[in-house]
Design an enzyme around this catalytic site. Structure first.
Site, mmCIF file in Angstrom:
data_model
loop_
_atom_site.group_PDB
_atom_site.id
_atom_site.type_symbol
_atom_site.label_atom_id
_atom_site.label_comp_id
_atom_site.label_asym_id
_atom_site.label_seq_id
_atom_site.Cartn_x
_atom_site.Cartn_y
_atom_site.Cartn_z
ATOM 1 N N GLU A 263 -10.743 8.844 -3.993
ATOM 2 C CA GLU A 263 -10.712 8.383 -2.183
ATOM 3 C C GLU A 263 -11.940 8.191 -1.526
ATOM 4 O O GLU A 263 -12.809 9.278 -1.671
ATOM 5 C CB GLU A 263 -10.127 9.564 -1.242
ATOM 6 C CG GLU A 263 -8.385 9.717 -1.161
ATOM 7 C CD GLU A 263 -8.129 10.591 -0.488
ATOM 8 O OE1 GLU A 263 -9.271 11.305 0.409
ATOM 9 O OE2 GLU A 263 -7.293 10.923 -0.825
ATOM 10 N N GLU A 351 -1.089 10.078 -4.308
ATOM 11 C CA GLU A 351 -1.138 11.017 -2.950
ATOM 12 C C GLU A 351 -0.488 10.623 -1.882
ATOM 13 O O GLU A 351 -1.347 9.927 -1.085
ATOM 14 C CB GLU A 351 -2.468 11.584 -3.202
ATOM 15 C CG GLU A 351 -2.947 12.763 -2.762
ATOM 16 C CD GLU A 351 -4.539 13.105 -2.414
ATOM 17 O OE1 GLU A 351 -5.292 13.215 -3.342
ATOM 18 O OE2 GLU A 351 -4.915 13.413 -1.187
#
Ligand code: IDC
Length: 566
Positions: A263, A351
């Site tokens: 991320e 995720e």
């Protein structure tokens, strides 16, 4: 004459038939052309509306807030995804756009939905049947060219919860949950992560994970878990070296997938991420030309629209990450996803969580259901966060359960139960190991064998007195520049067959500590010792039952606690 009449009739018949065919062909072409055009119109209208939903990092509250405590990580993360006023004002339009997007998905993407794991022949494995995967359009296909969807489980940070990285654990996920993949989340920083001196330990755990998944015929994602470091370029050198090494080592494993930056966040834009990816991808491809490589997107992997506008070219099998936490991310992000997929971007949700972006808070199963149905319709692969028993909503295992495999339904958190049901086709009701063989005990040999105890972590310690057994384990640890913080989970277990009326633990940390936070008990600190007695509501522990309590202590350096039961 008769013959002439016949010839005439035949000629007329042939002409009429040919004419009819011609009309039919013209008609079909026209219909097809309409079919092809209409999605494009819808994409355009969806995109116009999406552009009103701001997810720009510039609009986020201050991101420079230090993340001293885990409770602060959430606020930073929640900050960005929380809809701004502008988004709220557009809520109806956005909702409409989603409806359109969803309708469109039904029309054009219905065929994408993949074969459930349940369809596997008995005794076979996902990889045996589906082999090396490929990216085809916006989704994955298997070795036979059929659409394929990964439905997997992400570990928590490998440094925190290595005890779940083993064959028994993964086997339960495969056979009882119906998952076909495990994602190995290897933090780059934090808690003795790869770039903070943990490289060798981390490589060891990744290797355990890849071997276990390979033996079980499961897919496995090696995740370079960029988070606190925000910009993947910060550790690009280490990433290049790491991916070069692992792609060489696992070049022959058709089940290994590489996720090169979890991320990216902060003000790192798609251009910088792309530049980073273009350094790492060729290194992997040199060893394993067909490897599937997944690239993160800006703002905690939410801006797949940016990647769709400017995708990486020149390589096959590249995918892009979108992450969502159902309590925080709703229609606006679902729209962004559908818009990117409509443009043909191959997206992989490596995720997601059913709760908010902090990994905690309440679950929003209605939103999570909406997400999964959108992903399933589009054939998009996904993995849920996370396989651990940490006392947070996103943990799939109850914090009172110390098994690292063979969980019964009662051992699962609400999110865990929801996910197992979601994988529904795959898990027959009752096939969970209810009352079945116990897994590796987290406080037993199973976990300790695999637990390299990086950073400030320590072995779980345990003490018994009569039927009371008290286990301590450090589930989190961090440093705020001045002090080290250690989150200690306490499990009080009644091993007997009669209710315990009271309990008391004395923990000695071996050095002076201060209490930062505590829960589910009364805590008294004196020097290095903390005395724990029950809260008003958990004095009595039923036969076979457990009580959870815990605290966060501040001190300097690591701790090696011991515990006595009084
Ligand atoms: C969270 C963990 C939490 C840990 C925190 C900081 O659940 O226990 O203290 O990280 O490392 C993400 C990240 C993922 C986060 C998760 C929940 O990829 O690492 O895990 N999350 O906050 N993105 C959005 C949410």
């Amino acid at each position: 004459m008769k013959n002439l009449k016949l010839i005439f009739i035949s000629t007329v018949a042939v002409t009429v038939t040919l004419g009819a065919i011609l009309i039919l062909v013209i008609y079909l072409n026209a219909t097809n052309a309409e079919k092809k055009e209409s999605p494009a119109e819808e994409v355009a209208s969806v995109n116009i509306e999406i552009s009103e939903a701001p997810t720009e990092p510039t609009e986020t509250p201050d991101e420079a807030t230090p993340t001293a405590a885990p409770t602060e990580v959430p606020s930073e993360k929640t900050a960005s995804p929380t809809p701004t006023k502008k988004t709220e004002a557009k809520a109806t339009e956005v909702a409409k756009a989603t409806e359109k997007a969803t309708e469109k998905a039904e029309i054009t993407e219905a065929a994408v939905a993949a074969e459930p794991v349940a369809a596997l022949p008995a005794g076979s494995t996902p990889v045996a049947v589906h082999g090396a995967l490929k990216v085809s359009g916006s989704h994955l296909t298997d070795k036979n060219g059929n659409n394929f969807q990964i439905k997997g489980v992400s570990t928590h940070g490998l440094a925190w919860f290595p005890g779940y990285v083993n064959k028994e654990s993964f086997k339960t996920l495969r056979d009882e949950w119906g998952a076909n993949c495990v994602r190995l989340a290897m933090y780059t920083t934090e808690y003795g992560g790869y770039c903070e001196g943990g490289a060798d330990k981390m490589k060891g755990i990744v290797d355990n994970g890849v071997s276990a998944a390979t033996e079980l015929g499961m897919y496995v994602i090696i995740d370079w878990h960029v988070l606190q470091d925000k910009d993947p370029n910060v550790h690009a050198k280490e990433a290049v070296a790491f991916f070069s090494e692992v792609s060489k080592k696992y070049a022959a494993n058709s089940n290994v997938i590489y996720e090169i930056c979890n991320e990216p966040n902060g003000d790192v834009g798609w251009g910088s991420i792309k530049a980073y990816a273009e350094q790492v991808i060729p290194v992997i491809k040199a060893n394993d030309p067909d490897a599937i490589i997944i690239v993160g997107t800006p703002t905690w992997s939410q801006e797949v629209d940016k990647a769709a506008a400017d995708p990486i070219t020149g390589y096959s099998n590249i995918m892009y990450t979108l992450h969502f936490y159902a309590g925080t991310h709703k229609d606006s992000l679902r729209n962004t996803l559908q818009g990117a997929v409509n443009k043909g971007l191959p997206v992989f949700v490596t995720e997601f969580g059913t709760c908010d972006a902090s990994g905690s808070g309440g679950n929003d199963f209605a939103s999570a259901d909406a997400w999964i149905s959108l992903l399933d319709k589009n054939g998009i692969s996904y993995c849920i966060w996370s396989l651990c028993n940490k006392a947070e909503t996103s943990a799939l295992i109850n914090s009172s359960c110390d098994k690292t495999a063979g969980w019964s339904e009662a051992d699962l958190s609400e999110a865990g139960k929801w996910y197992v049901k979601k994988l529904g086709n795959n898990v027959k009701p009752g096939s969970l190991n209810i009352g079945g063989p116990a897994g590796n005990k987290a406080d037993g040999a199973g976990k300790e064998k695999n637990d390299p105890k990086p950073g400030p972590a320590h072995d779980a310690v345990k003490a018994d007195s009569g039927n009371t057994s008290i286990t301590l384990s450090e589930s989190n640890g961090w440093n705020d520049g001045n002090k080290d913080y250690h989150q200690i989970d306490i499990i009080v277990k009644n091993k007997g067959d009669k209710e315990i009326k009271n309990w008391k633990a004395v923990i000695d940390f071996g050095k002076d500590v201060e209490i930062d936070q505590s829960w589910n008990g009364k805590f008294n600190v004196s020097g290095s010792k903390v005395t724990v007695t029950p809260a008003d509501f958990n004095k009595n522990v039923p036969a076979g039952g457990t009580v959870d309590a815990g605290l966060i202590i501040k001190c300097s350096g690591p701790v090696k606690p011991s515990v006595t039961v009084e």
